[in-house]
Design a protein around this motif. Sequence first.
Motif, PDB file in Angstrom:
ATOM      1  N   ILE A  86      -9.595  19.862  12.750  1.00 31.25           N
ATOM      2  CA  ILE A  86     -10.033  20.826  13.269  1.00 31.25           C
ATOM      3  C   ILE A  86     -11.808  21.614  12.516  1.00 31.25           C
ATOM      4  CG2 ILE A  86      -9.726  22.693  14.799  1.00 31.25           C
ATOM      5  CD1 ILE A  86      -7.222  22.001  15.506  1.00 31.25           C
ATOM      6  N   GLY A  87     -12.160  22.087  12.763  1.00 30.34           N
ATOM      7  CA  GLY A  87     -13.832  22.110  12.279  1.00 30.34           C
ATOM      8  C   GLY A  87     -13.479  23.657  12.342  1.00 30.34           C
ATOM      9  N   VAL A  88     -13.539  24.388  12.191  1.00 33.43           N
ATOM     10  CA  VAL A  88     -14.082  25.923  12.654  1.00 33.43           C
ATOM     11  C   VAL A  88     -15.873  26.604  11.707  1.00 33.43           C
ATOM     12  CG1 VAL A  88     -12.760  28.266  12.217  1.00 33.43           C
ATOM     13  CG2 VAL A  88     -11.615  26.198  11.847  1.00 33.43           C
ATOM     14  N   PHE A  90     -17.435  30.261  11.498  1.00 33.27           N
ATOM     15  CA  PHE A  90     -16.837  31.795  12.275  1.00 33.27           C
ATOM     16  C   PHE A  90     -18.373  32.461  12.835  1.00 33.27           C
ATOM     17  CE2 PHE A  90     -14.174  30.406   8.978  1.00 33.27           C
ATOM     18  CZ  PHE A  90     -12.569  30.539   9.321  1.00 33.27           C
ATOM     19  N   GLN A  92     -19.397  35.455  10.624  1.00 35.47           N
ATOM     20  CA  GLN A  92     -19.703  35.268   9.900  1.00 35.47           C
ATOM     21  C   GLN A  92     -19.113  34.165   8.191  1.00 35.47           C
ATOM     22  OE1 GLN A  92     -16.471  36.512  10.556  1.00 35.47           O
ATOM     23  NE2 GLN A  92     -16.988  38.472  10.979  1.00 35.47           N
ATOM     24  N   ARG A  94     -18.909  33.765   5.729  1.00 34.35           N
ATOM     25  CA  ARG A  94     -17.595  33.170   5.072  1.00 34.35           C
ATOM     26  C   ARG A  94     -17.145  32.268   3.614  1.00 34.35           C
ATOM     27  NH1 ARG A  94     -12.289  34.249   9.646  1.00 34.35           N
ATOM     28  NH2 ARG A  94     -13.329  36.447   9.986  1.00 34.35           N
ATOM     29  N   LEU A  95     -18.105  32.287   2.986  1.00 31.55           N
ATOM     30  CA  LEU A  95     -18.279  31.776   2.454  1.00 31.55           C
ATOM     31  C   LEU A  95     -17.957  31.985   1.127  1.00 31.55           C
ATOM     32  CD1 LEU A  95     -22.390  30.575   2.611  1.00 31.55           C
ATOM     33  CD2 LEU A  95     -20.304  28.902   3.421  1.00 31.55           C
ATOM     34  N   LEU A  96     -17.238  30.904   0.069  1.00 32.82           N
ATOM     35  CA  LEU A  96     -17.228  31.541  -1.669  1.00 32.82           C
ATOM     36  C   LEU A  96     -18.096  31.933  -2.384  1.00 32.82           C
ATOM     37  CD1 LEU A  96     -14.620  29.376  -1.452  1.00 32.82           C
ATOM     38  CD2 LEU A  96     -14.242  31.421  -0.432  1.00 32.82           C
ATOM     39  N   ARG A  99     -19.268  30.274  -5.435  1.00 38.17           N
ATOM     40  CA  ARG A  99     -19.584  28.255  -5.450  1.00 38.17           C
ATOM     41  C   ARG A  99     -20.701  27.875  -4.385  1.00 38.17           C
ATOM     42  NH1 ARG A  99     -15.835  24.301  -4.473  1.00 38.17           N
ATOM     43  NH2 ARG A  99     -13.831  24.744  -6.056  1.00 38.17           N
ATOM     44  N   LEU A 107     -15.567  21.636  -0.755  1.00 42.24           N
ATOM     45  CA  LEU A 107     -14.108  22.107  -0.877  1.00 42.24           C
ATOM     46  C   LEU A 107     -13.504  21.771   0.194  1.00 42.24           C
ATOM     47  CD1 LEU A 107     -12.332  23.446  -2.483  1.00 42.24           C
ATOM     48  CD2 LEU A 107     -12.433  25.029  -1.237  1.00 42.24           C
ATOM     49  N   PRO A 108     -13.782  21.889   1.592  1.00 40.64           N
ATOM     50  CA  PRO A 108     -13.122  21.010   2.457  1.00 40.64           C
ATOM     51  C   PRO A 108     -12.545  19.490   2.871  1.00 40.64           C
ATOM     52  CG  PRO A 108     -14.187  22.732   3.619  1.00 40.64           C
ATOM     53  CD  PRO A 108     -14.430  22.422   2.298  1.00 40.64           C
ATOM     54  N   GLN A 110     -12.904  18.224  -0.230  1.00 38.64           N
ATOM     55  CA  GLN A 110     -12.014  17.854  -0.975  1.00 38.64           C
ATOM     56  C   GLN A 110     -10.514  17.938  -0.842  1.00 38.64           C
ATOM     57  OE1 GLN A 110     -13.737  20.783  -4.101  1.00 38.64           O
ATOM     58  NE2 GLN A 110     -15.452  19.039  -4.315  1.00 38.64           N
ATOM     59  N   GLU A 111     -10.131  18.833  -0.254  1.00 40.60           N
ATOM     60  CA  GLU A 111      -8.915  20.008   0.581  1.00 40.60           C
ATOM     61  C   GLU A 111      -8.373  18.125   1.666  1.00 40.60           C
ATOM     62  OE1 GLU A 111      -6.838  21.243  -1.431  1.00 40.60           O
ATOM     63  OE2 GLU A 111      -6.298  21.295   0.472  1.00 40.60           O
ATOM     64  N   ARG A 155     -20.555  23.490   6.922  1.00 42.18           N
ATOM     65  CA  ARG A 155     -19.009  22.723   6.212  1.00 42.18           C
ATOM     66  C   ARG A 155     -18.674  22.756   7.326  1.00 42.18           C
ATOM     67  NH1 ARG A 155     -16.349  28.832   4.006  1.00 42.18           N
ATOM     68  NH2 ARG A 155     -17.067  28.826   6.180  1.00 42.18           N
ATOM     69  N   GLY A 156     -18.620  23.465   8.760  1.00 36.68           N
ATOM     70  CA  GLY A 156     -17.431  23.305   9.797  1.00 36.68           C
ATOM     71  C   GLY A 156     -17.778  21.600   9.810  1.00 36.68           C
TER      72      GLY A 156
ATOM     73  N   LEU B 142     -11.665  35.373   3.388  1.00 36.27           N
ATOM     74  CA  LEU B 142     -11.584  34.602   3.090  1.00 36.27           C
ATOM     75  C   LEU B 142     -10.340  33.414   2.924  1.00 36.27           C
ATOM     76  CD1 LEU B 142     -13.872  35.149   0.141  1.00 36.27           C
ATOM     77  CD2 LEU B 142     -14.553  34.134   2.837  1.00 36.27           C
ATOM     78  N   MET B 145      -9.955  31.661   6.607  1.00 36.87           N
ATOM     79  CA  MET B 145     -11.429  30.651   6.616  1.00 36.87           C
ATOM     80  C   MET B 145     -10.141  29.458   6.170  1.00 36.87           C
ATOM     81  SD  MET B 145     -13.000  28.442   4.472  1.00 36.87           S
ATOM     82  CE  MET B 145     -13.514  28.890   2.789  1.00 36.87           C
ATOM     83  N   ALA B 148      -7.729  28.093   8.311  1.00 37.19           N
ATOM     84  CA  ALA B 148      -8.281  27.827   9.208  1.00 37.19           C
ATOM     85  C   ALA B 148      -8.448  26.219   8.851  1.00 37.19           C
ATOM     86  CB  ALA B 148      -9.355  28.540   9.663  1.00 37.19           C
ATOM     87  N   PHE B 149      -8.481  25.700   7.730  1.00 36.45           N
ATOM     88  CA  PHE B 149      -9.559  25.144   7.191  1.00 36.45           C
ATOM     89  C   PHE B 149      -8.067  23.574   6.128  1.00 36.45           C
ATOM     90  CE2 PHE B 149     -13.930  25.580   7.286  1.00 36.45           C
ATOM     91  CZ  PHE B 149     -14.542  25.138   8.316  1.00 36.45           C
ATOM     92  N   ARG B 150      -6.766  24.522   7.026  1.00 31.60           N
ATOM     93  CA  ARG B 150      -6.029  23.347   6.247  1.00 31.60           C
ATOM     94  C   ARG B 150      -5.781  23.794   4.429  1.00 31.60           C
ATOM     95  NH1 ARG B 150      -3.770  20.811  11.165  1.00 31.60           N
ATOM     96  NH2 ARG B 150      -4.844  21.608  12.669  1.00 31.60           N
ATOM     97  N   PHE B 151      -6.367  24.015   3.651  1.00 30.20           N
ATOM     98  CA  PHE B 151      -6.163  24.855   2.526  1.00 30.20           C
ATOM     99  C   PHE B 151      -4.356  24.006   2.050  1.00 30.20           C
ATOM    100  CE2 PHE B 151     -10.840  26.192   1.215  1.00 30.20           C
ATOM    101  CZ  PHE B 151     -10.876  24.692   2.062  1.00 30.20           C
TER     102      PHE B 151
END
Lengths: 268, 252
Positions: A86-88, A90, A92, A94-96, A99, A107-108, A110-111, A155-156, B142, B145, B148-151
């Motif tokens: 599932i991609g999301v 938002f 806003q 909601r970036l870090l 980074r 990041l996602p 890598q996860e 990202r999504g 955050l 977020m 939601a991305f399953r970290f």
Amino acid sequence: MIMTESYLSIDHLHKEFPRRGDRPLNVLGDLDVHVEEGALLSILGPSGCGKSTLLNIINGLDDATTGEVRLAGRKVSTRTRSDVKIGVVFQQPRLLAWRTVRNNVALPLQEMGLPKDEIDDRVRRYLALVGLAEFADYYPLQLSGGMQQRVSLARGLAIEPDLLLADEPFSALDEFSARRLRQEFVRIWAETGKTILFVTHNIREAVFLSSRLLVITDRPARTYLDLPVTVPHPRKPEDDLLFELEKSVTEDFMRMEEQVRLEKEMTR
Amino acid sequence: MWRRTLSVLALLVLWQIVSLFMKPTILPSPIAVFAQLGQNLTQPETYSQLGVTMFRVVVGMIAGVAVGMIIGLTMGLTKIGEDLLDTWVLVLFTIPALVYGILCILWFGLNDTAAIVAIAVGSAPPIAINIWQGTKAIDRDLIHMGKAFRFGKATVLLKIVVPQLIPYILAALRYGLGIAWKIVTIVELIGLSSGVGYMLSYWFGNFSMIQVLAWTLLFTITLLIIEFAILKPLENRLTRWRPAAQIQRGAA
């Protein structure tokens, strides 16, 4: 006849939030939706009507009070999150902020444990797709709000989701950026054939994008209208058929608001 | 940078002027004190005394930072942790450093352990409080977020929560370091027979104003070196994503 199960089925979904010293807040009231695989379903409703809550429940971030959500044949809850990717996106970005753009999109990935080459390749492709190829090494705060939102979209999309949950992703953008991104968005959807749930309160946007359109009522949310949009893609935003549809949906929307207002007065 | 230099120079000039009207046993001139410091620095003993103190501070700080961070995070991220710990952290925070020094010497005797434990116990509460306050400022959207991305939990903690705490961690480090130096001198002064605090006590016993000032100066310079050689560059590196920080650095 054997009933085949929908890709995403929402049955009698009801959600309330307890409130201290008050009756619980009824957010979703007996919602029934069945979504076929590959649909681009817009969910249109007044602000604060529980659309985000619905997306959270589908993503397994929140539990329904009663009723159930099944995704690709499996019941979804906070304990049994679906293994569907599932991609999301938002409302806003909601970036870090600490980074770079590149590392935010990466990041996602890598996860997910993808190999490094694959990650680099996808980051490059999806940043190019949203028109930010040369901004990969910038930090989010150096970009405008619209550009940040495009990073968030990249990202999504970069995780190449089977199901994309988009929560008013273009509502904070200026009309020109939003328009361009909508067209890109539809193109990606048409190319990949993935399922998208697109929450919005913008009727024109919903009509332009979707293959199917769901209008839900104010809290507690119920389905008010469920209609297919058969105009073939690629569409032009100025298409007469779309205008007609927009007009009729707007009228329905106004009628719904009026009805709610009357009901409220009756119960008062 | 030139403003900083100017303010240091102004103080030295003022010191020099005032010292002209004082007996050297009351206030020696900065030139004399620097000369004494220079002479001290030719002696290996100076380094070993400073080294002993540094060792106690560094080990005590590592323990204090680790404990303080764990307590601060527990208080900030869990309601139970906050309810159970906040009173105690505030109580421990208000106890004077001198008390920790005395207690540790009584418990552990006249040795390094006493100094290290006193530093750890004394610096942990302010560090915990800083981190705790920092967690209040965390952007929950955050974290949402990330979920939601399953970290995984570890990724959310290390890549979303901790980076947001970095300004608070740095503030805590500075504050903890200041406290650690105060505690170590007190413990060395009242109980131990080595370290900068002991040297201060020794020269105090000999009524040597110039040596007391020379050792204080050595101490101050060491702290400044730590600030400008370690903490500041670290801070700049860790917060370079902030547009404001970049402008500042560009102008400096």
